[in-house]
Each structure stands twice: as structure tokens, then as C-alpha cells.
Design a protein around this motif. Structure first.
Motif, short mmCIF file in Angstrom:
data_model
loop_
_atom_site.label_atom_id
_atom_site.label_comp_id
_atom_site.label_asym_id
_atom_site.label_seq_id
_atom_site.Cartn_x
_atom_site.Cartn_y
_atom_site.Cartn_z
N ALA A 231 0.83 -1.21 0.00
CA ALA A 231 0.00 0.00 0.00
C ALA A 231 0.87 1.25 0.00
O ALA A 231 0.55 2.25 -0.64
N HIS A 232 1.99 1.20 0.71
CA HIS A 232 2.90 2.35 0.74
C HIS A 232 3.48 2.61 -0.65
O HIS A 232 3.58 3.76 -1.08
N PHE A 233 3.85 1.54 -1.36
CA PHE A 233 4.40 1.72 -2.71
C PHE A 233 3.32 2.22 -3.67
O PHE A 233 3.61 3.03 -4.56
N ALA A 234 2.09 1.75 -3.52
CA ALA A 234 1.01 2.23 -4.37
C ALA A 234 0.74 3.71 -4.13
O ALA A 234 0.54 4.49 -5.08
N ALA A 235 0.74 4.12 -2.85
CA ALA A 235 0.56 5.53 -2.54
C ALA A 235 1.72 6.36 -3.07
O ALA A 235 1.53 7.50 -3.52
N LEU A 236 2.91 5.79 -3.07
CA LEU A 236 4.08 6.49 -3.58
C LEU A 236 3.95 6.72 -5.08
O LEU A 236 4.30 7.80 -5.59
#
Length: 333
Positions: A231-236
Motif C-alpha cells: 500500500a505504501h508503494f502504491a501511494a508512492l
């Protein structure tokens, strides 16, 4: 004294901090990395600034960095890149620095992630890394993050440098537009050229990162990681697209400033032409009067000699003054 200076130099080259989720954060000497036993609630961050070959070899040996990662890190290229080997992954990005939105410089930053550890490598000091180290020096719960999530946080800080550059760029554009609207300022083309070059450079620096951020957000990059890290990479990736949109908008800002400059130049030209037209009408009227007075008729007026001459001159002056007063009243110039 020399020993103290050498130690300070080593501290600037290699800074290591062990984050503990229990709040027991501490700094670690780079020479002690091999003796560390990282646990699940630990996160080690090693920051290297222009390290020498021996320091690099010691850090790589302590962290058991695989050969593909070492080869990628030692590369002199500045193109953004993403790679992985087993539990290790590395990403190379370019941060932007500049103090007025126009003097833009790229700073290459390489991040290496592995189980419970992250290494950041760069040739020049990067302000946001120093800020993060100072902010977390008093203790934090960063140790609860995985290496993937911490790399995502550092990459988010990296994107913040582009947001800051765009903000500085917008200030420069606003300053230019205020100058364009100032009637005393005539030549804004050099500043427009600088802005256009800065907008192009900013886009060239950020655009190559698209492949990196899109690859980070794909499920096949780290399929074994938790949903939180994914999820962090998607938000990034979403934040990268926002940064790209803002950078793309800088070109539109320059085009808008050029259109404002063109409109202002056209308005000034129109004002000048209107003034010249008014002068031509007044002078033409006076020329007609002078032509009439120069006709060879035996009229009584022409026998007044000097008195008639000065009467004609006075009439011309009065006509010219009345024309100027009327033009000012009607705001023709």
C-alpha cells in the motif's frame, strides 16, 4: 586534534542508526555493523556520503550485500533504476536541489533495502536526509517499519524535493509577471528563457522515474511482502503522478507568462501608435493652416504684416494646445 578531525570525517561519511520499536534507538559506529544482531522489531539505517572504497567494502561485507547489488551501486550512471536479488532490492533516483526555482541541480541517491536494514548512498549531502536523522535522533517508532516501508518513506521525501522546486518556480513566475505589468520594465525575454529552460530541465529530471515508481507498485516486485508495504508503494506511485502533473504544469505557467508579456507589448505598441497618430493629425492640421495662409490671394489679412504673422502663430499654438487637452481628456494617450 588530527585524530578528532579524522573521526569527525568518518562520522560525516558513514552515519548509522539502529531504530528499535521499543524506543531504544541508538547510533552505531560503522565499524560495529558486523557485530549487530538485527531482530524483527529493529531497523538499521546506514547513510553514506561519498564513502571511500574501504568504507564501502566494510559496509557491504557487514551487510552481506550480493554481487549484483554491489555492481549496480558502483555504477556511475545517473539514470533512475530499480533492481532486486533475493531479499535485497535497490533503487537509484535523482533528487533536485536549487534555491530559486531556476538553478536546478540533480543529486543522485541510491537506496538499498534488505531484511531489517536500509542503506542510503549519495555523493553530496542531501538536506532531507539530514533533517530526517535530526528529527528522529531523540527516539522514534520507526523500528516498527519494514525496510520496504522505510524506503517508500525516503522516496516520498525525495519527491518532496520536486514539490519544493515547483513551489520556488511558481514564485519566480509570479515575480516575473509582476515585473511584466510594471510599465517601467521593458525586456522580460531573458527571464522567460531561463524559466523555460528550468521547466524543461525539471521535467527531464523527473520523467525517467516513472518506470521506477510504477515497478515498485506492481504486485510482482515484492510479492512476499505485507499488504501494508504494498500500500505504501502504491501511494508512492500516486504521489509521483501528482508531482509529474505539477512539473508538467510549469511549462503551461511559462506559456501563460509569455502570453502576458506579448499582450503587454501589444498594449504598449498600441499606445505608442495611438500617440503617433494623434501627433500626425495635429501636425497635419497645422500644415493645412500654414498652406492656406501661404496662398497668393490679395486678401486684407495678408497686408497686416508682422501683426498677422503673430496672429497666425498664436492661432496654431491655441489649436495645438486645445488638441492636446482634448486628447488627454479623452485619454487617447
Amino acid at each position: 586534534m588530527a585524530d578528532g578531525e579524522a573521526e569527525n570525517q568518518r562520522d560525516r561519511i558513514c552515519r548509522a542508526r539502529l531504530f528499535d520499536a521499543q524506543g531504544d534507538d541508538r547510533s552505531v559506529a560503522c565499524g560495529d555493523l558486523a557485530q549487530l544482531h538485527l531482530q524483527d522489531r529493529h531497523l538499521l539505517w546506514v547513510d553514506l556520503t561519498r564513502p571511500d572504497a574501504k568504507t564501502l567494502d566494510d559496509v557491504w561485507a557487514a551487510l552481506a550485500l550480493p554481487e549484483p547489488a554491489v555492481a549496480a551501486v558502483d555504477s556511475t550512471t545517473t539514470t533512475p533504476f530499480l533492481g532486486k536479488c533475493g531479499d535485497f532490492f535497490w533503487v537509484r533516483v535523482v533528487a533536485v536541489s536549487g534555491n530559486d526555482g531556476l538553478a536546478l541541480c540533480g543529486q543522485v541517491l541510491t537506496l538499498i533495502g534488505m531484511r531489517n536494514a536500509v542503506v542510503s548512498l549519495h555523493d553530496e549531502p542531501i538536506p532531507f536526509l539530514d533533517t530526517l536523522l535530526e528529527r528522529e535522533a531523540a527516539g522514534s517508532d520507526i523500528g516498527g517499519l519494514s525496510a520496504e516501508s522505510f524506503v517508500a518513506a525516503l522516496l516520498d521525501w525525495h519527491l518532496t524535493t520536486y514539490f519544493g522546486a515547483v513551489a520556488d518556480f511558481e514564485i519566480a513566475v509570479e515575480r516575473l509577471e509582476v515585473g511584466i505589468l510594471d510599465e517601467r520594465r521593458r525586456d522580460s525575454l531573458p527571464e522567460l528563457r531561463r524559466l523555460r529552460k528550468a521547466a524543461s530541465r525539471l521535467r527531464r529530471m523527473l520523467a525517467p522515474h516513472r518506470a521506477v515508481f510504477s515497478a515498485l507498485s506492481r504486485p510482482d516486485f515484492r510479492p512476499s511482502e505485507s499488504d501494508q508495504a504494498n500500500a505504501h508503494f502504491a501511494a508512492l506511485d500516486t504521489r509521483y503522478e501528482r508531482a509529474m502533473d505539477m512539473v508538467e504544469n510549469t511549462r503551461d505557467l511559462v506559456v501563460g507568462s509569455f502570453e502576458l508579456f506579448s499582450s503587454q507589448v501589444a498594449l504598449q505598441t498600441n499606445t505608442s501608435m495611438r500617440l503617433l497618430s494623434f501627433i500626425a493629425v495635429v501636425v497635419g492640421t497645422l500644415a493645412v493652416m500654414a498652406g492656406i495662409l501661404g496662398m497668393n490671394f490679395d486678401a486684407p489679412f495678408f497686408k497686416t504684416q508682422a501683426t498677422g504673422f503673430w496672429m497666425a502663430v498664436a492661432a496654431m499654438v491655441v489649436l495645438a494646445a486645445a488638441s492636446v487637452a482634448l486628447g488627454r481628456y479623452r485619454q487617447w494617450f
